[in-house]
Scaffold this active site. Sequence first.
Site, PDB file in Angstrom:
ATOM      1  N   GLY A  21      -0.700 -31.642   0.667  1.00 34.70           N
ATOM      2  CA  GLY A  21      -1.274 -30.326   0.392  1.00 34.70           C
ATOM      3  C   GLY A  21      -2.065 -29.818   1.581  1.00 34.70           C
ATOM      4  O   GLY A  21      -1.989 -28.646   1.957  1.00 34.70           O
ATOM      5  N   ARG A  25      -3.932 -33.057   6.999  1.00 37.15           N
ATOM      6  CA  ARG A  25      -3.301 -34.363   6.735  1.00 37.15           C
ATOM      7  C   ARG A  25      -1.927 -34.413   7.399  1.00 37.15           C
ATOM      8  O   ARG A  25      -1.484 -35.458   7.856  1.00 37.15           O
ATOM      9  CB  ARG A  25      -3.140 -34.586   5.233  1.00 37.15           C
ATOM     10  CG  ARG A  25      -4.444 -34.663   4.473  1.00 37.15           C
ATOM     11  CD  ARG A  25      -5.058 -36.037   4.594  1.00 37.15           C
ATOM     12  NE  ARG A  25      -6.017 -36.258   3.536  1.00 37.15           N
ATOM     13  CZ  ARG A  25      -6.986 -37.160   3.583  1.00 37.15           C
ATOM     14  NH1 ARG A  25      -7.139 -37.913   4.637  1.00 37.15           N
ATOM     15  NH2 ARG A  25      -7.805 -37.313   2.581  1.00 37.15           N
ATOM     16  N   ARG A  44      -0.558 -19.048   9.178  1.00 41.26           N
ATOM     17  CA  ARG A  44      -1.668 -19.143   8.213  1.00 41.26           C
ATOM     18  C   ARG A  44      -2.350 -20.512   8.219  1.00 41.26           C
ATOM     19  O   ARG A  44      -2.928 -20.933   7.201  1.00 41.26           O
ATOM     20  CB  ARG A  44      -1.182 -18.866   6.783  1.00 41.26           C
ATOM     21  CG  ARG A  44      -0.806 -17.419   6.544  1.00 41.26           C
ATOM     22  CD  ARG A  44      -0.231 -17.247   5.171  1.00 41.26           C
ATOM     23  NE  ARG A  44       0.162 -15.864   4.949  1.00 41.26           N
ATOM     24  CZ  ARG A  44      -0.431 -15.048   4.075  1.00 41.26           C
ATOM     25  NH1 ARG A  44      -1.408 -15.472   3.319  1.00 41.26           N
ATOM     26  NH2 ARG A  44      -0.018 -13.823   3.956  1.00 41.26           N
ATOM     27  N   ARG A  88       6.478 -34.745  -1.891  1.00 40.73           N
ATOM     28  CA  ARG A  88       5.044 -34.436  -1.961  1.00 40.73           C
ATOM     29  C   ARG A  88       4.261 -35.731  -1.851  1.00 40.73           C
ATOM     30  O   ARG A  88       4.583 -36.724  -2.517  1.00 40.73           O
ATOM     31  CB  ARG A  88       4.706 -33.738  -3.286  1.00 40.73           C
ATOM     32  CG  ARG A  88       3.239 -33.828  -3.667  1.00 40.73           C
ATOM     33  CD  ARG A  88       2.791 -32.789  -4.643  1.00 40.73           C
ATOM     34  NE  ARG A  88       1.523 -33.112  -5.277  1.00 40.73           N
ATOM     35  CZ  ARG A  88       0.324 -33.085  -4.678  1.00 40.73           C
ATOM     36  NH1 ARG A  88       0.228 -32.766  -3.394  1.00 40.73           N
ATOM     37  NH2 ARG A  88      -0.777 -33.376  -5.341  1.00 40.73           N
ATOM     38  N   SER A  91      -3.039 -36.265  -3.773  1.00 35.32           N
ATOM     39  CA  SER A  91      -4.001 -36.984  -4.589  1.00 35.32           C
ATOM     40  C   SER A  91      -3.925 -36.475  -6.025  1.00 35.32           C
ATOM     41  O   SER A  91      -3.335 -35.428  -6.301  1.00 35.32           O
ATOM     42  CB  SER A  91      -5.416 -36.802  -4.036  1.00 35.32           C
ATOM     43  OG  SER A  91      -5.751 -35.435  -4.078  1.00 35.32           O
ATOM     44  N   ASP A 215      -9.619 -39.666  -7.909  1.00 34.76           N
ATOM     45  CA  ASP A 215     -10.733 -39.641  -8.846  1.00 34.76           C
ATOM     46  C   ASP A 215     -10.241 -39.995 -10.246  1.00 34.76           C
ATOM     47  O   ASP A 215      -9.042 -39.915 -10.526  1.00 34.76           O
ATOM     48  CB  ASP A 215     -11.484 -38.299  -8.838  1.00 34.76           C
ATOM     49  CG  ASP A 215     -10.576 -37.108  -8.760  1.00 34.76           C
ATOM     50  OD1 ASP A 215     -10.163 -36.750  -7.648  1.00 34.76           O
ATOM     51  OD2 ASP A 215     -10.246 -36.562  -9.814  1.00 34.76           O
ATOM     52  N   ARG A 228     -10.490 -42.417   0.741  1.00 29.45           N
ATOM     53  CA  ARG A 228      -9.356 -41.502   0.571  1.00 29.45           C
ATOM     54  C   ARG A 228      -8.444 -41.543   1.789  1.00 29.45           C
ATOM     55  O   ARG A 228      -7.230 -41.523   1.674  1.00 29.45           O
ATOM     56  CB  ARG A 228      -9.854 -40.064   0.356  1.00 29.45           C
ATOM     57  CG  ARG A 228     -10.214 -39.754  -1.082  1.00 29.45           C
ATOM     58  CD  ARG A 228      -9.984 -38.292  -1.418  1.00 29.45           C
ATOM     59  NE  ARG A 228     -10.645 -37.389  -0.494  1.00 29.45           N
ATOM     60  CZ  ARG A 228     -11.921 -37.014  -0.582  1.00 29.45           C
ATOM     61  NH1 ARG A 228     -12.656 -37.466  -1.577  1.00 29.45           N
ATOM     62  NH2 ARG A 228     -12.442 -36.196   0.291  1.00 29.45           N
TER      63      ARG A 228
HETATM   64  N1  HPA Z   1      -7.196 -31.968 -11.074  1.00 29.76           N
HETATM   65  C1  HPA Z   1      -6.171 -31.470 -10.378  1.00 29.76           C
HETATM   66  N2  HPA Z   1      -5.764 -31.981  -9.214  1.00 29.76           N
HETATM   67  C2  HPA Z   1      -6.422 -33.040  -8.724  1.00 29.76           C
HETATM   68  C3  HPA Z   1      -7.487 -33.600  -9.395  1.00 29.76           C
HETATM   69  C4  HPA Z   1      -7.888 -33.036 -10.629  1.00 29.76           C
HETATM   70  O1  HPA Z   1      -8.822 -33.481 -11.272  1.00 29.76           O
HETATM   71  N3  HPA Z   1      -7.951 -34.626  -8.632  1.00 29.76           N
HETATM   72  C5  HPA Z   1      -7.176 -34.679  -7.538  1.00 29.76           C
HETATM   73  N4  HPA Z   1      -6.233 -33.724  -7.589  1.00 29.76           N
END
Ligand code: HPA
Length: 245
Positions: A21, A25, A44, A88, A91, A215, A228
């Site tokens: 994303g 990265r 962009r 893709r 995270s 997370d 991370r």
């Molecule tokens: N929500 C959506 N996308 C995410 C999250 C989340 O809590 N954590 C990492 N990517």
Amino acid sequence: MSTPHISAPDGAFAPSVLLPGDPLRARWIATELLSDASEVTEVRGILGYTGSWRGRRVSVMGTGMGVPSMNIYATELARHYGVTRLVRIGSCGAIDDRVGLRDLIVVSGASTDSSVNRRLVAGHDFAATPDFALTRALVERAETSPANASPEGGSTSITHVGRVFTSDTFYGQPASELDLLRASGHLAVEMEAAGLFGVAASEGVAAAALLTVSDHLNGDTHLSAQERQVGFSAMAEVALDAVTV
Ligand code: HPA
């Protein structure tokens, strides 16, 4: 050649493109992991690079966040730049207690609250699933990655294969909705996979998704920036191995 959102010459992209994303990265992979990488687009601030991994040509480009942004870049890569494999790497927030921080999830299907894919099936539910061969390659590579758990210790992550939820929003998902998603077999929440799978289906190309758990939404725990980065690096190597076999 130029598309509305990518400015790169014909042939600038390899047939396989990794899609984090975050454009930075993409740059990190190009500078730290690929050899002979050069920048091919920067419109962009969405950076794209082509280089090689273990002697095989491969590209990496940011997508931005969310289904609409993924839809734009995946469509233009497949339709105008001859890209046939899109992976893709990103995270996610885990909602299943069997999934821990740092674990890898190879996505086998993605539910979503985005309506984009419904246009492909006359308003009905679309089965947002990845390409099987690419997904199998990701699973095989993830399970044999040095980052993967071993019973002898030194384990840093476990590989899961399963369903995720692609959300249009990062904030404000009520706990009751997360409970429903957990009860219906979703391992985690993220924001792009279902969009990528929809584009791949309509453009006739292969796509897959590999996620690291940054997370945990149950306990509200998260990795540090340093953790991370380590997790991202391991995930990127798995994906590079999978697309350059
Ligand atoms: N929500 C959506 N996308 C995410 C999250 C989340 O809590 N954590 C990492 N990517």
